[in-house]
Design an enzyme around this catalytic site. Structure first.
Site, PDB file in Angstrom:
ATOM      1  N   ASN A  83       5.129  -5.990   0.386  1.00  0.00           N
ATOM      2  CA  ASN A  83       4.232  -4.800   0.685  1.00  0.00           C
ATOM      3  C   ASN A  83       4.794  -3.756   1.729  1.00  0.00           C
ATOM      4  OD1 ASN A  83       2.241  -2.709   0.957  1.00  0.00           O
ATOM      5  ND2 ASN A  83       0.665  -4.344   1.587  1.00  0.00           N
ATOM      6  N   TRP A  84       5.372  -2.771   1.238  1.00  0.00           N
ATOM      7  CA  TRP A  84       5.959  -1.929   2.153  1.00  0.00           C
ATOM      8  C   TRP A  84       5.144  -1.175   3.057  1.00  0.00           C
ATOM      9  CZ3 TRP A  84      11.194   0.332  -0.091  1.00  0.00           C
ATOM     10  CH2 TRP A  84      12.227  -0.554  -0.359  1.00  0.00           C
ATOM     11  N   LYS A  85       4.071  -0.911   2.724  1.00  0.00           N
ATOM     12  CA  LYS A  85       2.961   0.263   3.069  1.00  0.00           C
ATOM     13  C   LYS A  85       3.631   1.355   3.443  1.00  0.00           C
ATOM     14  CE  LYS A  85       0.773  -4.000   5.233  1.00  0.00           C
ATOM     15  NZ  LYS A  85      -0.106  -4.584   6.359  1.00  0.00           N
ATOM     16  N   HIS A 143      -6.314  -3.639  -1.289  1.00  0.00           N
ATOM     17  CA  HIS A 143      -5.811  -4.264   0.205  1.00  0.00           C
ATOM     18  C   HIS A 143      -6.885  -3.722   1.156  1.00  0.00           C
ATOM     19  CE1 HIS A 143      -3.492  -4.448   3.749  1.00  0.00           C
ATOM     20  NE2 HIS A 143      -2.538  -5.284   3.115  1.00  0.00           N
ATOM     21  N   GLU A 156      -6.671  -2.716   4.088  1.00  0.00           N
ATOM     22  CA  GLU A 156      -6.462  -1.409   4.628  1.00  0.00           C
ATOM     23  C   GLU A 156      -6.994  -0.356   3.808  1.00  0.00           C
ATOM     24  OE1 GLU A 156      -2.117  -1.914   5.230  1.00  0.00           O
ATOM     25  OE2 GLU A 156      -2.529  -3.230   6.607  1.00  0.00           O
ATOM     26  N   GLU A 168      -5.958 -12.549   1.867  1.00  0.00           N
ATOM     27  CA  GLU A 168      -5.348 -11.946   2.911  1.00  0.00           C
ATOM     28  C   GLU A 168      -6.361 -11.868   3.958  1.00  0.00           C
ATOM     29  OE1 GLU A 168      -1.369  -9.789   2.173  1.00  0.00           O
ATOM     30  OE2 GLU A 168      -3.260  -8.100   2.006  1.00  0.00           O
ATOM     31  N   GLY A 224      -0.640  -8.210  10.153  1.00  0.00           N
ATOM     32  CA  GLY A 224       0.095  -7.490  10.982  1.00  0.00           C
ATOM     33  C   GLY A 224      -0.309  -8.085  12.543  1.00  0.00           C
ATOM     34  N   SER A 226       0.881 -12.199   8.020  1.00  0.00           N
ATOM     35  CA  SER A 226       2.015 -12.743   8.911  1.00  0.00           C
ATOM     36  C   SER A 226       2.847 -13.706   8.286  1.00  0.00           C
ATOM     37  CB  SER A 226       1.372 -12.882  10.260  1.00  0.00           C
ATOM     38  OG  SER A 226       0.650 -11.960  11.028  1.00  0.00           O
ATOM     39  N   GLY A 253       3.862  -8.086   4.490  1.00  0.00           N
ATOM     40  CA  GLY A 253       4.039  -6.857   4.954  1.00  0.00           C
ATOM     41  C   GLY A 253       5.354  -6.645   5.837  1.00  0.00           C
ATOM     42  N   GLY A 254       5.110  -6.919   7.183  1.00  0.00           N
ATOM     43  CA  GLY A 254       6.122  -6.456   8.225  1.00  0.00           C
ATOM     44  C   GLY A 254       7.388  -7.237   8.041  1.00  0.00           C
TER      45      GLY A 254
HETATM   46  P1  PGA Z   1       1.734  -8.586   7.301  1.00  0.00           P
HETATM   47  O1  PGA Z   1       0.713  -7.814   6.169  1.00  0.00           O
HETATM   48  O2  PGA Z   1       2.714  -9.472   6.354  1.00  0.00           O
HETATM   49  O3  PGA Z   1       2.655  -7.402   8.035  1.00  0.00           O
HETATM   50  O4  PGA Z   1       0.790  -9.449   8.154  1.00  0.00           O
HETATM   51  C1  PGA Z   1       0.722  -8.346   4.999  1.00  0.00           C
HETATM   52  C2  PGA Z   1      -0.136  -7.440   3.957  1.00  0.00           C
HETATM   53  O5  PGA Z   1      -1.199  -6.749   4.658  1.00  0.00           O
HETATM   54  O6  PGA Z   1      -0.173  -7.541   2.890  1.00  0.00           O
END
Ligand code: PGA
Length: 253
Positions: free
Chosen positions: A9-11, A97, A99, A169, A175, A215, A236-237
């Protein structure tokens, strides 16, 4: 075996040049995947055609959008429809998601509409759920996440629900560098599978992939993915760092 999925997930990150470099690095010598192992790149909308052209020809590598509209088409400035995604050859779409729930006020009802429209256009939803820290601290995470599933997915038929990928999640782990332990992930995943089984039967529940997100890194993926009800991760990250993401793909069962 259930599908095991490493989803990036590059966001809202990377320029087109950086995106191309990352995809080139990951796909130059892609890991050969077994039939049940899949890699999905959820990239920003403008990079979907690029990502699609890069994964083409690589078996079990796919592209996802990070969202789609709950409306079919029309005067919705700035929105992207499921039909548009299908027309680009996109196979997956991340929905709900945390967010988007938080910053864009996506409700259970709106997500149910997005799930429906995604299925109408043959997109596989990666449906996200997960509790905030205060709910975890109160110990009521199971019922909180259960409601997210029931309100947005339980109108689906048994045939339809099997087309959904679920991503658990916990918001406090996204994050933050604070990962749920493998046991905490397993506990919630087993709970969700039980909730699915109570509604749709064990046979159906056993086919549904449930990813863990929050994470996930190259260094912890193997431990988390080794749990029986964890079928990979939404990352994500660490998905922005080629070396890390390769390790995560390697950690798939
Ligand atoms: P993260 O994000 O791996 O940076 O914690 C995961 C996500 O929000 O899908």
């Amino acid at each position: 075996m259930r599908n095991q999925i490493a989803a990036a997930n590059w966001k809202m990150n990377l320029t087109i040049t950086q995106a191309e470099e990352l995809l080139n690095t990951l796909l130059q010598q892609p890991k050969q995947l077994s039939d049940h192992q899949k890699v999905v790149f959820a990239v920003p909308f403008p990079y979907l055609p690029l990502a699609k052209s890069k994964v083409d020809g690589h078996t079990n590598y796919f592209v996802a959008a990070q969202n789609c509209s709950n409306k079919k088409s029309g005067a919705y400035t700035g929105e992207t429809s499921a039909e548009m995604l299908q027309s680009l050859g996109v196979e997956y779409v991340v929905l709900g998601h945390s967010e988007r729930r938080e910053y864009f006020s996506e409700s259970h009802a709106m997500l149910a509409e997005k799930v429906n429209i995604a299925l109408d256009y043959s997109l596989t939803p990666i449906f996200c759920c997960g509790e905030p820290l205060n709910i975890r601290e109160a110990g009521t995470q199971n019922s909180y996440v259960e409601v997210q599933l029931k309100e947005s997915l339980f109108h689906l038929s048994a045939e339809q629900i099997q087309k959904i990928v679920i991503a658990y999640e916990p918001i406090w782990a996204i994050g933050t560098g604070k990962t749920a332990t493998a046991d905490q992930a397993q506990e919630m995943h087993a709970h969700l599978r039980k909730v699915l089984s109570d509604k749709y039967g064990k046979e159906v529940a056993d086919t549904i992939s449930i990813l863990y997100g929050g994470s996930v890194k190259g260094s912890n993926a193997k431990d988390i993915f080794s749990k029986p009800d964890v079928d990979g991760g939404l990352v994500g990250g660490a998905s922005l760092v080629a070396g890390d993401f390769v390790q995560i793909i390697d950690a798939l069962k």
